[in-house]
Structure formats: structure tokens, C-alpha cells
Write a protein that holds these residues in place. Structure first.
Motif, PDB file in Angstrom:
ATOM      1  N   PRO A  43      -6.461  -5.143   4.631  1.00  0.00           N
ATOM      2  CA  PRO A  43      -7.265  -3.985   5.052  1.00  0.00           C
ATOM      3  C   PRO A  43      -6.764  -2.692   4.404  1.00  0.00           C
ATOM      4  N   TYR A  44      -5.444  -2.555   4.217  1.00  0.00           N
ATOM      5  CA  TYR A  44      -4.905  -1.345   3.578  1.00  0.00           C
ATOM      6  C   TYR A  44      -5.453  -1.208   2.152  1.00  0.00           C
ATOM      7  N   GLY A  45      -5.377  -2.294   1.365  1.00  0.00           N
ATOM      8  CA  GLY A  45      -5.890  -2.250  -0.005  1.00  0.00           C
ATOM      9  C   GLY A  45      -7.387  -1.990  -0.030  1.00  0.00           C
ATOM     10  N   LEU A  72      -0.061  19.547   5.714  1.00  0.00           N
ATOM     11  CA  LEU A  72      -0.630  18.996   6.948  1.00  0.00           C
ATOM     12  C   LEU A  72      -0.004  17.638   7.201  1.00  0.00           C
ATOM     13  N   ASP A  73       0.270  17.345   8.473  1.00  0.00           N
ATOM     14  CA  ASP A  73       0.802  16.025   8.807  1.00  0.00           C
ATOM     15  C   ASP A  73       0.755  15.877  10.332  1.00  0.00           C
ATOM     16  N   ASP A  74       0.509  14.665  10.806  1.00  0.00           N
ATOM     17  CA  ASP A  74       0.557  14.452  12.264  1.00  0.00           C
ATOM     18  C   ASP A  74       1.935  13.936  12.699  1.00  0.00           C
ATOM     19  N   GLY A 122       5.742  13.351   4.787  1.00  0.00           N
ATOM     20  CA  GLY A 122       6.095  11.971   4.457  1.00  0.00           C
ATOM     21  C   GLY A 122       7.054  11.901   3.281  1.00  0.00           C
ATOM     22  N   PHE A 123       7.344  10.698   2.891  1.00  0.00           N
ATOM     23  CA  PHE A 123       8.272  10.430   1.801  1.00  0.00           C
ATOM     24  C   PHE A 123       7.804  11.110   0.503  1.00  0.00           C
ATOM     25  N   ILE A 124       6.660  10.702  -0.011  1.00  0.00           N
ATOM     26  CA  ILE A 124       6.190  11.264  -1.288  1.00  0.00           C
ATOM     27  C   ILE A 124       5.721  12.710  -1.095  1.00  0.00           C
ATOM     28  N   GLY A 125       4.979  12.948   0.004  1.00  0.00           N
ATOM     29  CA  GLY A 125       4.405  14.279   0.254  1.00  0.00           C
ATOM     30  C   GLY A 125       5.471  15.364   0.279  1.00  0.00           C
ATOM     31  N   ALA A 179      -9.097  -0.344   2.221  1.00  0.00           N
ATOM     32  CA  ALA A 179      -9.336   1.056   2.593  1.00  0.00           C
ATOM     33  C   ALA A 179      -9.072   1.976   1.406  1.00  0.00           C
ATOM     34  N   LYS A 180      -8.018   1.693   0.634  1.00  0.00           N
ATOM     35  CA  LYS A 180      -7.729   2.524  -0.544  1.00  0.00           C
ATOM     36  C   LYS A 180      -8.849   2.395  -1.574  1.00  0.00           C
ATOM     37  N   ALA A 181      -9.335   1.157  -1.772  1.00  0.00           N
ATOM     38  CA  ALA A 181     -10.437   0.952  -2.725  1.00  0.00           C
ATOM     39  C   ALA A 181     -11.681   1.683  -2.240  1.00  0.00           C
ATOM     40  N   ASN A 232       4.930   0.678  -6.567  1.00  0.00           N
ATOM     41  CA  ASN A 232       5.834   0.735  -5.410  1.00  0.00           C
ATOM     42  C   ASN A 232       6.793   1.904  -5.593  1.00  0.00           C
ATOM     43  N   VAL A 233       6.535   2.954  -4.863  1.00  0.00           N
ATOM     44  CA  VAL A 233       7.312   4.176  -5.021  1.00  0.00           C
ATOM     45  C   VAL A 233       8.609   4.040  -4.221  1.00  0.00           C
ATOM     46  N   TYR A 234       9.713   4.501  -4.783  1.00  0.00           N
ATOM     47  CA  TYR A 234      10.992   4.442  -4.076  1.00  0.00           C
ATOM     48  C   TYR A 234      11.778   5.709  -4.377  1.00  0.00           C
ATOM     49  N   SER A 289       3.231  11.121  12.347  1.00  0.00           N
ATOM     50  CA  SER A 289       3.238   9.748  12.878  1.00  0.00           C
ATOM     51  C   SER A 289       4.334   8.932  12.196  1.00  0.00           C
ATOM     52  N   THR A 290       4.519   9.092  10.900  1.00  0.00           N
ATOM     53  CA  THR A 290       5.674   8.481  10.222  1.00  0.00           C
ATOM     54  C   THR A 290       6.491   9.536   9.478  1.00  0.00           C
ATOM     55  N   GLY A 291       5.907  10.693   9.205  1.00  0.00           N
ATOM     56  CA  GLY A 291       6.619  11.756   8.493  1.00  0.00           C
ATOM     57  C   GLY A 291       7.598  12.471   9.408  1.00  0.00           C
ATOM     58  N   ARG A 292       8.457  13.260   8.794  1.00  0.00           N
ATOM     59  CA  ARG A 292       9.498  13.961   9.564  1.00  0.00           C
ATOM     60  C   ARG A 292       9.580  15.412   9.129  1.00  0.00           C
ATOM     61  N   ASP A 333      -3.944  15.596  13.156  1.00  0.00           N
ATOM     62  CA  ASP A 333      -4.497  14.359  12.588  1.00  0.00           C
ATOM     63  C   ASP A 333      -5.570  14.727  11.561  1.00  0.00           C
ATOM     64  N   ILE A 334      -5.535  14.105  10.390  1.00  0.00           N
ATOM     65  CA  ILE A 334      -6.522  14.455   9.346  1.00  0.00           C
ATOM     66  C   ILE A 334      -7.948  14.073   9.736  1.00  0.00           C
ATOM     67  N   THR A 335      -8.116  13.256  10.768  1.00  0.00           N
ATOM     68  CA  THR A 335      -9.482  12.927  11.183  1.00  0.00           C
ATOM     69  C   THR A 335     -10.040  13.995  12.134  1.00  0.00           C
ATOM     70  N   HIS A 367      -4.313  14.639  -1.465  1.00  0.00           N
ATOM     71  CA  HIS A 367      -4.507  13.888  -0.213  1.00  0.00           C
ATOM     72  C   HIS A 367      -3.611  12.644  -0.185  1.00  0.00           C
ATOM     73  N   LEU A 368      -2.521  12.782   0.581  1.00  0.00           N
ATOM     74  CA  LEU A 368      -1.553  11.673   0.678  1.00  0.00           C
ATOM     75  C   LEU A 368      -1.440  11.105   2.092  1.00  0.00           C
ATOM     76  N   ALA A 369      -1.969  11.802   3.092  1.00  0.00           N
ATOM     77  CA  ALA A 369      -1.818  11.302   4.473  1.00  0.00           C
ATOM     78  C   ALA A 369      -2.470   9.939   4.583  1.00  0.00           C
TER      79      ALA A 369
HETATM   80  N1  LIG Z   1       5.281   4.526  -0.966  1.00  0.00           N
HETATM   81  C1  LIG Z   1       4.584   3.770  -1.802  1.00  0.00           C
HETATM   82  O1  LIG Z   1       5.120   2.865  -2.441  1.00  0.00           O
HETATM   83  C2  LIG Z   1       3.112   4.012  -2.014  1.00  0.00           C
HETATM   84  C3  LIG Z   1       2.433   3.215  -2.939  1.00  0.00           C
HETATM   85  C4  LIG Z   1       1.073   3.422  -3.166  1.00  0.00           C
HETATM   86  C5  LIG Z   1       0.420   4.429  -2.478  1.00  0.00           C
HETATM   87  N2  LIG Z   1       1.084   5.188  -1.576  1.00  0.00           N
HETATM   88  C6  LIG Z   1       0.336   6.217  -0.869  1.00  0.00           C
HETATM   89  O2  LIG Z   1       1.012   7.456  -1.005  1.00  0.00           O
HETATM   90  C7  LIG Z   1       0.805   8.238   0.167  1.00  0.00           C
HETATM   91  C8  LIG Z   1       2.128   8.689   0.736  1.00  0.00           C
HETATM   92  O3  LIG Z   1       2.875   7.526   1.100  1.00  0.00           O
HETATM   93  P1  LIG Z   1       4.391   7.601   1.583  1.00  0.00           P
HETATM   94  O4  LIG Z   1       5.100   6.458   0.999  1.00  0.00           O
HETATM   95  O5  LIG Z   1       4.909   8.963   1.372  1.00  0.00           O
HETATM   96  O6  LIG Z   1       4.217   7.272   3.126  1.00  0.00           O
HETATM   97  P2  LIG Z   1       4.623   8.110   4.401  1.00  0.00           P
HETATM   98  O7  LIG Z   1       4.252   7.277   5.595  1.00  0.00           O
HETATM   99  O8  LIG Z   1       6.018   8.608   4.293  1.00  0.00           O
HETATM  100  O9  LIG Z   1       3.646   9.364   4.285  1.00  0.00           O
HETATM  101  C9  LIG Z   1       2.364   9.387   4.859  1.00  0.00           C
HETATM  102  C10 LIG Z   1       2.291  10.644   5.702  1.00  0.00           C
HETATM  103  O10 LIG Z   1       0.988  10.730   6.286  1.00  0.00           O
HETATM  104  C11 LIG Z   1       1.142  11.145   7.641  1.00  0.00           C
HETATM  105  N3  LIG Z   1      -0.020  10.667   8.383  1.00  0.00           N
HETATM  106  C12 LIG Z   1      -0.341   9.391   8.688  1.00  0.00           C
HETATM  107  N4  LIG Z   1      -1.491   9.352   9.378  1.00  0.00           N
HETATM  108  C13 LIG Z   1      -1.898  10.640   9.493  1.00  0.00           C
HETATM  109  C14 LIG Z   1      -3.023  11.253  10.098  1.00  0.00           C
HETATM  110  N5  LIG Z   1      -3.968  10.528  10.715  1.00  0.00           N
HETATM  111  N6  LIG Z   1      -3.129  12.599  10.050  1.00  0.00           N
HETATM  112  C15 LIG Z   1      -2.170  13.354   9.418  1.00  0.00           C
HETATM  113  N7  LIG Z   1      -1.099  12.825   8.831  1.00  0.00           N
HETATM  114  C16 LIG Z   1      -0.970  11.485   8.866  1.00  0.00           C
HETATM  115  C17 LIG Z   1       2.441  10.515   8.098  1.00  0.00           C
HETATM  116  O11 LIG Z   1       3.016  11.169   9.228  1.00  0.00           O
HETATM  117  C18 LIG Z   1       3.303  10.640   6.854  1.00  0.00           C
HETATM  118  O12 LIG Z   1       4.037  11.833   6.848  1.00  0.00           O
HETATM  119  C19 LIG Z   1      -0.015   7.358   1.111  1.00  0.00           C
HETATM  120  O13 LIG Z   1      -1.375   7.688   0.942  1.00  0.00           O
HETATM  121  C20 LIG Z   1       0.252   5.972   0.633  1.00  0.00           C
HETATM  122  O14 LIG Z   1      -0.791   5.082   0.956  1.00  0.00           O
HETATM  123  C21 LIG Z   1       2.422   5.020  -1.323  1.00  0.00           C
END
Ligand SMILES: NC(=O)c1ccc[n+]([C@@H]2O[C@H](COP(=O)([O-])OP(=O)(O)OC[C@H]3O[C@@H](n4cnc5c(N)ncnc54)[C@H](O)[C@@H]3O)[C@@H](O)[C@H]2O)c1
Length: 316
Positions: free
Chosen positions: A145-147, A30-32, A10-13, A149-151, A175-177, A34-37, A56-58, A76-78
Motif C-alpha cells: 500500500p505504501y508503494g 510543517l509536521d504533526d 523528520g529524518f530527511i526533512g 500510495a506513492k505511485a 533507501n536513504v540513510y 507523529s514520527t518526527g522530532r 496534520d497535513i490532511t 512535500h515530504l510528510a
Molecule cells: N527514508 C527513506 O529511505 C525514504 C525512501 C524513499 C522515500 N522517502 C520519503 O521521504 C519522506 C521523508 O521520509 P523520512 O525518512 O524522513 O521519514 P520520517 O518519518 O522521518 O519523516 C516523515 C515526517 O512526516 C511527518 N508526518 C507523518 N504524517 C504526517 C501528517 N499526517 N501530517 C504532518 N506530518 C506528518 C512525520 O512526523 C515525520 O516527521 C517521506 O515522504 C518518505 O516516504 C523516504
């Protein structure tokens, strides 16, 4: 150290993986996807220090990989990280963000992983705080629901620490950018504005433009995770932000300036689950981790726009 990163593509990962490999750590991602590349991991995959698994992490595969790799720490960022999608499909959000986190914690406990660091969301767990910037002492009032789930995931981390002695830390990110943020998702407003303005396309501000967010550059966020590797943040929930709220209208102006384009967005009604204002007090992170943001918004936006200009067509 041996480090396992979920959400590695993913972006941050992926930025985190790059930094860990550059620092000489042995990293499993690890990554599925789904949005990562996989493209995001292009540099890391050339290194002998990095290995990647797609699942999938589940799933039960997680247990197998953690047992085999014996990481010193799990980052753990997935996550399903789109607030709007969490409103539209809360069960999917819960499955990934709550059950997925519990699966990660179980894998850690059963394989005696020494610690886990969790990517929580300072932008959503507080809801609309009574005062800004929000501090970690404030009660959580998530409004999506997202907030929620994080809590919930944060409380699981705390429960696993009490129940099993698994040390851990939750980083409540603003808000990460930055480069690699997906402009097709809903979360990356910087990337959405920059992507459109670079191509001379129209941009849309949802709401009246006064809603504000705490923008923090991805390299600063990566640095916060790295500072937690050795246990400095154990037992804590730490805000990771700039402390300053920037309105979406101001942000549009700053991105337009960085691109060198007109600052004339269209306006549309605000979207469900979105909050009026947030800014995060990161004083505790400064004291516990010695962390503070070093990349200002102007510099971070310039770096992001430069990346957007050079971006190739994405592939998974
Ligand atoms: N970007 C932000 O502003 C921000 C802010 C607060 C928290 N976060 C948290 O930081 C983390 C990373 O966010 P990001 O912005 O890089 O998003 P992102 O979508 O780019 O990264 C999330 C990664 O998790 C993977 N993923 C999703 N579901 C999965 C699953 N079931 N099994 C395995 N992999 C799975 C996706 O493919 C993706 O690569 C997330 O937990 C997000 O909630 C991000």
C-alpha cells in the motif's frame, strides 16, 4: 526564496531544513510530530529564517499557512513511510500519503504556489523490476500500500500539472540513510544495525540476507531537492540513488566494520511487502539536475555510526 517543507521534523526533512536555512532561504516547516522530532530542528529553530507549525497535513490548517506564507516552492515530504505499517493499516497510509498529498496540491493551486517537489519512493514504486538498475521508463508495479500510495501521489502531481498548470517534480528516492534516522522505525536498517551494534546488542537479518537495496546518503538526497527549487526538474519523475544494490548481509558487514564489532547477525523470516532487489539508475537526474551522489557507502556509514555513538536519548 520562501520554501515550505512538509515533514520538516523528520529524518530527511530536518536535514533539508538545515541546508535551506544555511543557504539563506526563508523556511516554514510543517509536521504533526507523529514520527518526527522537534530535537531534529534544534539548530534551525534558533534561526530567524525558520518557523514551525505542528499539524496534520490532511487538515484545513494547511490552507491557512500556505495562504499566509505564500511560498515560492513546497517540498512535500510528510508521509507515513513504514512499508510494514502500510500493510497492517492501509487506510491510515492512504489517508496521509494520498489524501495528504492531494490536500498539499489543493493548497498550492488555490494559493498560486509556483511549484511543488514530492518525495516519492524508488525503492517501492517499481516493485520487482525486470532489469536492474530500474529506469524511470519502467512500468510501476508497487507491491505494498505504501508503494501504491506513492505511485498514486505521483499521478496526482502530474494531473495537477495538466489540469491547473502547477509545475512539479517527483524524486524517487532510494533507501536513504544517515544521522537522525529513527532506529525505532522499520525503514532505517542502517540505523537499526548501527544502534544495536554500538550497544553490543544482537541484530536480526530478515530473510536469507540476499535482498538488496540502493542506499543513498541523506546529504545527497537533500542536494537533489535543492537542485529542484528553481524548476530544473519540472514535469519529471527522477530516480535518486547510487545505481548499486547492496544486500542486507553485505550491509551488516559494512556497518559492523564501521562500528568495529562482530559481524554475526541472527536470521528471521522475511516480512510482508518487502521486495527482493532494487537499484536505481539516476542518469536522468544527472542530466536534468546535474545531480549525482557524492557520499560513498563507507563514508556515509562512518558518519552515521559516529552520530549514533553521540546520540542522546530522543525526546519529541
Ligand atoms: N527514508 C527513506 O529511505 C525514504 C525512501 C524513499 C522515500 N522517502 C520519503 O521521504 C519522506 C521523508 O521520509 P523520512 O525518512 O524522513 O521519514 P520520517 O518519518 O522521518 O519523516 C516523515 C515526517 O512526516 C511527518 N508526518 C507523518 N504524517 C504526517 C501528517 N499526517 N501530517 C504532518 N506530518 C506528518 C512525520 O512526523 C515525520 O516527521 C517521506 O515522504 C518518505 O516516504 C523516504
Amino acid at each position: 526564496m520562501r520554501v515550505l517543507v512538509t515533514g520538516a521534523a523528520g529524518f530527511i526533512g530536518s536535514h533539508l531544513v538545515d541546508r535551506l536555512v544555511a543557504d539563506g532561504h526563508r523556511v516554514t516547516g510543517l509536521d504533526d510530530l507523529s514520527t518526527g522530532r522537534l530535537d531534529n530542528l534544534g539548530a534551525a529553530r534558533k534561526s530567524k529564517l525558520f518557523g514551525f507549525h505542528r499539524f496534520d497535513i490532511t487538515s484545513a490548517d494547511l490552507m491557512t499557512v500556505v495562504a499566509r506564507d505564500e511560498p515560492d516552492v513546497v517540498l512535500h515530504l510528510a508521509a507515513q513511510m513504514d512499508v510494514r505499517k502500510s500493510v497492517a493499516d492501509p487506510l491510515h497510509d492512504t489517508r496521509t500519503n494520498v489524501l495528504g498529498t492531494v490536500n498539499v496540491l489543493e493548497a498550492c493551486v488555490r494559493n498560486q504556489v509556483p511549484r511543488v517537489v514530492f518525495a516519492s519512493s524508488g525503492g517501492t514504486v517499481y516493485g520487482t523490476p525486470p532489469k536492474l538498475p530500474a529506469t524511470e521508463r519502467m512500468t510501476l508495479h508497487p507491491a505494498s500500500p505504501y508503494g501504491s500510495a506513492k505511485a498514486a501521489a505521483e499521478t496526482y502531481l502530474a494531473a495537477y500539472q495538466r489540469l491547473h498548470g502547477l509545475p512539479g517534480c517527483s524524486l524517487r528516492l532510494g533507501n536513504v540513510y544517515g544521522p537522525r534516522q529513527d532506529p525505532h522505525g522499520e525503514a532505517g536498517v542502517v540505523s537499526v544495525f548501527a544502534g544495536a551494534l554500538v550497544k553490543g546488542r544482537p541484530t536480526t537479518v530478515f530473510g536469507d540476507g540476499t535482498s538488496s537495496r540502493d542506499y543513498v546518503y541523506v546529504d545527497d538526497v537533500v542536494d537533489a531537492f535543492v537542485r529542484c527549487l528553481g524548476g530544473k526538474g519540472d514535469g519529471r519523475r527522477l530516480n535518486i540513488g547510487s545505481g548499486v544494490g547492496t544486500t542486507v548481509r553485505q550491509l551488516h558487514t559494512l556497518v559492523a566494520r564501521a562500528v568495529g564489532s562482530a559481524d554475526a547477525p541472527e536470521f528471521a523470516p522475511s516480512r510482508p511487502g518487502e521486495l527482493p532487489a532494487i537499484a536505481l539508475d539516476s542518469g536522468q537526474a544527472r542530466r536534468a539536475l546535474g545531480w549525482e551522489p557524492v557520499v560513498g557507502l563507507k563514508q556515509g556509514l562512518a558518519q552515521t555510526v559516529e552520530w549514533v555513538r553521540g546520540r542522546r536519548a530522543p525526546s519529541r
